[in-house]
Design an enzyme around this catalytic site. Structure first.
Site, PDB file in Angstrom:
ATOM      1  N   LEU A   8       0.819  -1.207   0.000  1.00  0.00           N
ATOM      2  CA  LEU A   8       0.000   0.000   0.000  1.00  0.00           C
ATOM      3  C   LEU A   8       0.854   1.259   0.000  1.00  0.00           C
ATOM      4  O   LEU A   8       1.847   1.353   0.735  1.00  0.00           O
ATOM      5  CB  LEU A   8      -0.902   0.017   1.232  1.00  0.00           C
ATOM      6  N   ASP A   9       0.428   2.211  -0.785  1.00  0.00           N
ATOM      7  CA  ASP A   9       0.984   3.558  -0.761  1.00  0.00           C
ATOM      8  C   ASP A   9       0.389   4.281   0.460  1.00  0.00           C
ATOM      9  O   ASP A   9      -0.674   3.903   0.955  1.00  0.00           O
ATOM     10  CB  ASP A   9       0.577   4.249  -2.074  1.00  0.00           C
ATOM     11  N   LEU A  10       1.071   5.314   0.937  1.00  0.00           N
ATOM     12  CA  LEU A  10       0.540   6.068   2.091  1.00  0.00           C
ATOM     13  C   LEU A  10      -0.129   7.390   1.660  1.00  0.00           C
ATOM     14  O   LEU A  10      -1.328   7.585   1.883  1.00  0.00           O
ATOM     15  CB  LEU A  10       1.664   6.350   3.094  1.00  0.00           C
ATOM     16  N   THR A  13      -3.443   7.950  -0.443  1.00  0.00           N
ATOM     17  CA  THR A  13      -4.121   6.650  -0.550  1.00  0.00           C
ATOM     18  C   THR A  13      -4.757   6.329   0.796  1.00  0.00           C
ATOM     19  O   THR A  13      -5.966   6.127   0.873  1.00  0.00           O
ATOM     20  CB  THR A  13      -3.129   5.545  -0.977  1.00  0.00           C
TER      21      THR A  13
END
Ligand SMILES: [Mg+2]
Length: 228
Positions: A8-10, A13
């Site tokens: 996952l991107d932070l 997102t």
């Protein structure tokens, strides 16, 4: 489960980065006694242009740290110390900004379904402060921050580091999730894994950076990971 490992991107997102940026910008201007009124859009343009250069692998994330304030100073003729602004900004970025509504609940559920990694193009101190403050550290088996590993999305090296930290899982069961076509989706494609584009504002898709899946809400990720 269709996917056993979810990367996952932070920023933009899981995290409301726009609020974080705007509040930190106020801190940066206050630190040098400058009036932030009406100036944020100029800064935002400079910042986004510099991050596009990171995606093009012309710049490294640590270089962006001060460069955005050097440019802002020049454009506005502020005549202040860009390093002081950059330091106040970095502190503010760590201190401000919350997870998007529903992001924490989604992460709680997702962590019960797959092994999660965070993979972010960012500066170590800022991202570590945010992760700590938001209390999401324990959701992730690996946290890979570009400034710490000396490589950034969409390059494959940062994905190699994340995969190694995850114990070398099967790539066919891995999914990269993020809002940015040029870094997250291109990065996942370069790394040879499936991708999920988080596109809440309905931006047009890109033929250059095709995503395996597209979602407009974070909750929609759960059935994709489950393979439903
Ligand atoms: Mg992002």
């Amino acid at each position: 489960m269709r996917y056993q490992h979810v990367l996952l991107d932070l920023d933009h997102t899981l995290l409301d980065t726009d609020t974080s940026l705007q509040m930190a910008f106020g801190d940066a201007m206050s630190a040098v006694g400058a009036d932030p009124t009406g100036v944020y859009p100029t800064f935002n343009d400079i910042n986004e242009a510099l991050w596009r250069r990171v995606e093009a692998q012309e710049l490294t994330p640590p270089r962006v740290h001060v460069a955005r304030f050097v440019e802002l100073n020049e454009q506005l003729g502020l005549g202040v110390d860009p390093q002081r602004m950059a330091d106040a900004f970095a502190q503010g970025m760590g201190e401000h900004g919350e997870l998007y509504p529903g992001a924490r609940e989604m992460l709680d559920k997702l962590a019960g379904m797959a092994t999660l990694a965070l993979i972010t193009n960012g500066l170590s101190g800022i991202q570590r402060a945010r992760i700590e403050r938001l209390g999401i550290h324990d959701h992730f088996a690996a946290i890979t921050i570009s400034a710490e590993v000396g490589a950034a999305k969409p390059g494959t090296e940062i994905f190699d580091v994340a995969f190694e930290a995850l114990g070398g899982p099967d790539k066919s069961g891995a999914l990269m999730v993020g809002d940015n076509l040029g870094s997250d989706i291109a990065g996942g494609n370069n790394a040879g894994i499936d991708t999920c584009w988080y596109n809440p504002s309905g931006k047009p898709a890109s033929a250059k950076h095709p995503a395996s899946h597209t979602i407009s809400s974070l909750e929609a990720l759960l059935p994709i990971v489950a393979g439903q």
